[in-house]
Enzyme design. Structure first.
Site, PDB file in Angstrom:
ATOM      1  N   CYS A 295     -20.651   4.192 -23.298  1.00 26.73           N
ATOM      2  CA  CYS A 295     -21.938   4.887 -23.204  1.00 26.73           C
ATOM      3  C   CYS A 295     -22.380   4.836 -21.744  1.00 26.73           C
ATOM      4  O   CYS A 295     -23.246   4.053 -21.350  1.00 26.73           O
ATOM      5  CB  CYS A 295     -22.965   4.211 -24.112  1.00 26.73           C
ATOM      6  SG  CYS A 295     -24.529   5.101 -24.194  1.00 26.73           S
TER       7      CYS A 295
ATOM      8  N   ARG B 125     -10.236   3.244 -12.432  1.00 30.75           N
ATOM      9  CA  ARG B 125      -9.837   3.953 -11.211  1.00 30.75           C
ATOM     10  C   ARG B 125     -10.448   5.348 -11.073  1.00 30.75           C
ATOM     11  O   ARG B 125     -10.890   5.716  -9.980  1.00 30.75           O
ATOM     12  CB  ARG B 125      -8.311   4.032 -11.109  1.00 30.75           C
ATOM     13  CG  ARG B 125      -7.634   2.680 -10.992  1.00 30.75           C
ATOM     14  CD  ARG B 125      -6.138   2.799 -10.734  1.00 30.75           C
ATOM     15  NE  ARG B 125      -5.874   3.260  -9.381  1.00 30.75           N
ATOM     16  CZ  ARG B 125      -5.490   4.477  -9.052  1.00 30.75           C
ATOM     17  NH1 ARG B 125      -5.307   5.399  -9.990  1.00 30.75           N
ATOM     18  NH2 ARG B 125      -5.276   4.800  -7.806  1.00 30.75           N
TER      19      ARG B 125
ATOM     20  N   PRO C 299       4.111  -5.175  -1.808  1.00 32.49           N
ATOM     21  CA  PRO C 299       3.708  -4.085  -2.695  1.00 32.49           C
ATOM     22  C   PRO C 299       3.069  -4.587  -3.987  1.00 32.49           C
ATOM     23  O   PRO C 299       3.438  -5.647  -4.496  1.00 32.49           O
ATOM     24  CB  PRO C 299       5.024  -3.364  -2.980  1.00 32.49           C
ATOM     25  CG  PRO C 299       6.065  -4.425  -2.824  1.00 32.49           C
ATOM     26  CD  PRO C 299       5.562  -5.342  -1.746  1.00 32.49           C
TER      27      PRO C 299
ATOM     28  N   GLY D  62       0.780  -1.227   0.000  1.00 36.15           N
ATOM     29  CA  GLY D  62       0.000   0.000   0.000  1.00 36.15           C
ATOM     30  C   GLY D  62       0.811   1.275   0.000  1.00 36.15           C
ATOM     31  O   GLY D  62       0.347   2.309   0.462  1.00 36.15           O
TER      32      GLY D  62
END
Length: 422
Positions: A339, A306, A266, A224
């Protein structure tokens, strides 16, 4: 004024040549950058040894996994399916740790092969004990605090379902004693923050869990680590964040006579800045003098979810198709080709569109979306709007681009659907 973003590892002529050779949209990963991130991570401060696991959910492409394997990076798998993938591409079972929200249906088969198991709940620990009494296991704890730039990236504290709640330690001990389980590792992971003080506190609590189990030889503090994608963001300094943790392990050894190995996991740190998404400007529209100017790309939330999920920001760099520099800088709301009203690359968490200052672009120019190595291709979908999966290219150390995932023909998307005729 917002700074204009710059290309991270590609040069403009490479953008044009790769786009011409492979088309757009395409993900491009840098072999050189991945190798450097592996080296940086393997230099994490430690007192008595270090194990680095790659959270392969960040990007499970087999070519990326091979680079990690050559560097001696181990695997953290978030599902039994990721375990199968890692095994298929040559990772030894004992180098894989299965840390899953769901109790894997085939977990007995995988553990019998030698895969290590990280129990993430009392139910999982009980199931392991019944199936493998007297065997070694790892246990994930929720230490009661977390760290993340949004609640959606915070995986510790009362709002998180990850791990055994720290106050349930007596219940954990009871299950361990019941089945004579050997707890060889304790694990915490708090989210995508990297506040050094929070990390120091979590290390303290995790070492207390290690103290509770004399058989523990490894302490995992998860991953993180914050990655600065934008010009105004800073990445975690691994040396800085690891420095205050090292003496804690030394103090533990002096007090308890156990030299514990440090493990980190990681995902984002190892791969995020090593990837770029090459796209083409498909259209430019506006909503009048009081509205916005929109730039439409030939990629969308099917390639990178994201921004829609977290309001995440990615650098967006204009590259003129015919060469030269943009004539001016312009403010755009950058949107994708799906769309879907939420398919906006420049938005706040919650969906409000915001503009991004970029080099002026015309239809046909390229836009490079940077820092997409992690949780982009790995979280992509090939079902919404039936867009084919975005192709992936590895930029080798010799400068050659190698296709590592082809764009499937659209009819291939439906190959597993079952047609029922009444």
């Amino acid at each position: 004024m917002t700074s204009i973003e710059k290309l991270k590892f590609l040069k403009e002529d490479q953008v044009r040549s790769l786009a011409k050779e492979f088309g757009t949209p395409i993900f491009v990963y840098s072999e050189k950058e991945i190798e450097q991130k592996c080296d940086d991570t393997l230099a994490f401060p430690n007192a008595f040894g270090l194990q680095v696991r790659y959270a392969m959910k960040a990007n499970p492409n087999s070519n990326i996994l091979q680079i990690m394997k050559k560097k001696g990076i181990l695997i953290d798998a978030s599902s039994e399916h990721e375990v199968v993938r890692a095994l298929h591409f040559g990772f030894k079972p004992e180098s894989i740790m299965l840390t899953s929200q769901e109790l894997p249906k085939a977990f007995e088969e995988l553990i019998n092969k030698g895969v290590k198991f990280n129990a993430c709940s009392l139910r999982q620990l009980e199931a392991f004990g019944k199936a493998f009494p007297g065997k070694a296991v790892s246990i994930r704890f929720n230490p009661g605090l977390g760290s993340g730039h949004t609640k959606k990236t915070d995986v510790g504290g009362v709002t998180s379902s990850f791990g055994v709640w720290h106050e349930k330690l007596p219940e954990v001990k009871a299950i361990v004693e019941k089945y004579k389980i050997i707890v060889e590792k304790v694990h915490t992971h708090i989210g995508s923050g990297s506040d050094p003080e929070v990390w120091k506190a979590v290390a303290k609590y995790t070492l207390e869990y290690a103290e509770a189990f004399p058989t523990v030889t490894v302490v995992s503090l998860g991953g993180g680590y914050k990655v600065g994608r934008m010009e105004d963001e800073k990445s975690t300094d691994l040396q800085k964040i690891g420095a205050p943790v090292k003496p804690q392990f030394e103090e533990f050894a002096a007090k308890h006579g156990r030299k514990l190995i440090l493990e980190i996991e990681p995902g984002t740190y190892l791969i995020a800045l090593c990837g770029a998404l090459l796209t083409t400007v498909d259209d430019l529209v506006d909503t009048g003098p009081k509205g916005f100017r929109f730039m439409k790309l030939d990629a969308g939330m099917d390639s990178n979810t994201r921004p829609s999920l977290y309001g995440a920001r990615h650098p967006l760099v204009t590259v003129k198709k015919e060469g030269g520099a943009p004539k001016s800088n312009e403010e755009y709301v950058v949107v994708g080709h799906c769309c879907e009203s939420g398919d906006v690359f420049t938005q706040k968490e919650g969906g409000e569109p915001i503009t991004r200052l970029m080099g002026e672009a015309e239809v046909g120019d390229y836009v490079v979306m940077e820092a997409v190595g992690a949780y982009c291709a790995g979280m992509s979908t090939k079902n919404y709007n039936s867009f084919p999966e975005t192709a992936e290219v590895l930029l080798r150390n010799n400068g050659e681009g190698k296709l590592i995932r082809k764009r499937e023909p659209v009819l291939e998307i439906f190959r597993n659907e079952i047609l029922v005729v009444e």
